[in-house]
Design a protein around this motif. Structure first.
Motif, PDB file in Angstrom:
ATOM      1  N   TRP A 187       0.720  -1.197  -0.012  1.00 34.35           N
ATOM      2  CA  TRP A 187      -0.036   0.164   0.234  1.00 34.35           C
ATOM      3  C   TRP A 187       0.839   1.268   0.020  1.00 34.35           C
ATOM      4  N   PHE A 188       0.207   2.319  -0.820  1.00 32.77           N
ATOM      5  CA  PHE A 188       0.835   3.777  -0.477  1.00 32.77           C
ATOM      6  C   PHE A 188       0.729   4.240   0.812  1.00 32.77           C
ATOM      7  N   ASP A 189       1.623   4.736   1.603  1.00 37.15           N
ATOM      8  CA  ASP A 189       1.726   5.637   2.683  1.00 37.15           C
ATOM      9  C   ASP A 189       1.196   6.984   2.299  1.00 37.15           C
ATOM     10  N   TYR A 190       0.549   7.567   3.190  1.00 38.96           N
ATOM     11  CA  TYR A 190      -0.078   9.178   2.797  1.00 38.96           C
ATOM     12  C   TYR A 190       0.952  10.022   2.063  1.00 38.96           C
ATOM     13  N   ASN A 191       2.196  10.001   2.528  1.00 39.56           N
ATOM     14  CA  ASN A 191       3.276  10.835   1.967  1.00 39.56           C
ATOM     15  C   ASN A 191       4.028  10.136   0.796  1.00 39.56           C
ATOM     16  N   GLU A 192       3.601   9.171   0.096  1.00 45.17           N
ATOM     17  CA  GLU A 192       4.601   8.627  -0.957  1.00 45.17           C
ATOM     18  C   GLU A 192       3.952   8.832  -2.450  1.00 45.17           C
ATOM     19  N   THR A 193       5.091   8.764  -3.178  1.00 42.30           N
ATOM     20  CA  THR A 193       4.619   8.866  -4.626  1.00 42.30           C
ATOM     21  C   THR A 193       4.827   7.373  -5.077  1.00 42.30           C
ATOM     22  N   VAL A 194       4.476   7.253  -6.433  1.00 44.59           N
ATOM     23  CA  VAL A 194       4.697   5.912  -7.158  1.00 44.59           C
ATOM     24  C   VAL A 194       6.178   5.474  -7.054  1.00 44.59           C
ATOM     25  N   ALA A 195       6.976   6.386  -7.364  1.00 45.40           N
ATOM     26  CA  ALA A 195       8.481   5.974  -7.269  1.00 45.40           C
ATOM     27  C   ALA A 195       9.007   5.609  -5.972  1.00 45.40           C
ATOM     28  N   SER A 196       8.651   6.379  -4.848  1.00 45.82           N
ATOM     29  CA  SER A 196       8.905   6.410  -3.531  1.00 45.82           C
ATOM     30  C   SER A 196       8.463   4.968  -2.950  1.00 45.82           C
ATOM     31  N   ASN A 197       7.179   4.938  -3.126  1.00 50.06           N
ATOM     32  CA  ASN A 197       6.451   3.497  -2.476  1.00 50.06           C
ATOM     33  C   ASN A 197       7.117   2.529  -3.213  1.00 50.06           C
TER      34      ASN A 197
END
Length: 205
Positions: A98-108
């Motif tokens: 899952w994405f965390d609230y502060n992530e982008t596609v790349a960073s996640n």
């Protein structure tokens, strides 16, 4: 492709309408009506599962705000024409989550590859953006958008962790038992196709 049954679709539609109504209504009586619609959606799902009403309600009716799909990224990492998979509960999948609230596609993608596979990766390009319920099992009573990302390894090594117990590289014709909740054979095959095709065009739906 297996579709959701009509009852589940109706329950999902009611849940979405109720959640949106609860987000925007200012009227106390409308709020009560939307709360009841939400309860009805959970009651409908209890007809399709063995779970008690309160459990279904907790899982299905806990979101707030405008109804949108959840986001999930999966890292496709290759070495010697083999794809990296990680093992969780005895079944195998592309590292991701899952994405965390502060992530982008790349960073996640980077975060999940590090957490589950111990690898430092660089996202190279998006392979596909898919609706999970069109491909994976079991079907969920809410929508998930799965994003598959081709990555290059920059360093790191696997360490057993709270989510995964081992990792390995596998050829397409020698895959272990897949966790179909997270990825099915056609999605793994798609990742191999994208890896081999330098002019790959993003698959989206």
């Amino acid at each position: 492709m297996h579709e959701l049954d009509k009852l589940t679709k109706l329950a999902m539609e009611l849940q979405s309408m109720a959640q949106i109504g609860l987000t925007y209504t200012k009227d106390i009586y409308d709020k009560e009506r939307f709360e009841r619609i939400r309860e009805i959606s959970a009651e409908l799902l209890t007809l399709k599962t063995d779970m008690p009403f309160e459990k279904v309600k907790d899982l299905f009716c806990c979101e707030t705000g405008y109804q949108t799909p959840k986001l999930d990224t999966r890292a496709a990492i290759f070495k010697d024409d083999k794809l990296l998979l990680v093992c969780q509960n005895g079944k195998w999948a592309l590292p991701g989550g899952w994405f965390d609230y502060n992530e982008t596609v790349a960073s996640n993608t980077i975060k999940e590859a590090k957490e589950e596979a111990g690898l430092d990766v660089e996202p190279v390009r998006i392979i596909a953006i898919q609706n999970r319920n069109n491909h994976n099992f079991p079907k969920y009573a809410y929508e998930i958008c799965k994003i598959f990302v081709l990555c290059e390894v920059k360093g790191g090594s696997f360490q057993e962790n709270i989510e995964t117990t081992e990792s390995g590289y596998f050829a397409l014709d020698n895959l272990p038992e897949l966790d179909e909740d997270r990825n099915v054979y056609s999605q793994i095959e798609m990742c191999f196709d994208a890896y081999h095709d330098k002019n790959w065009k993003v698959v989206f739906e």
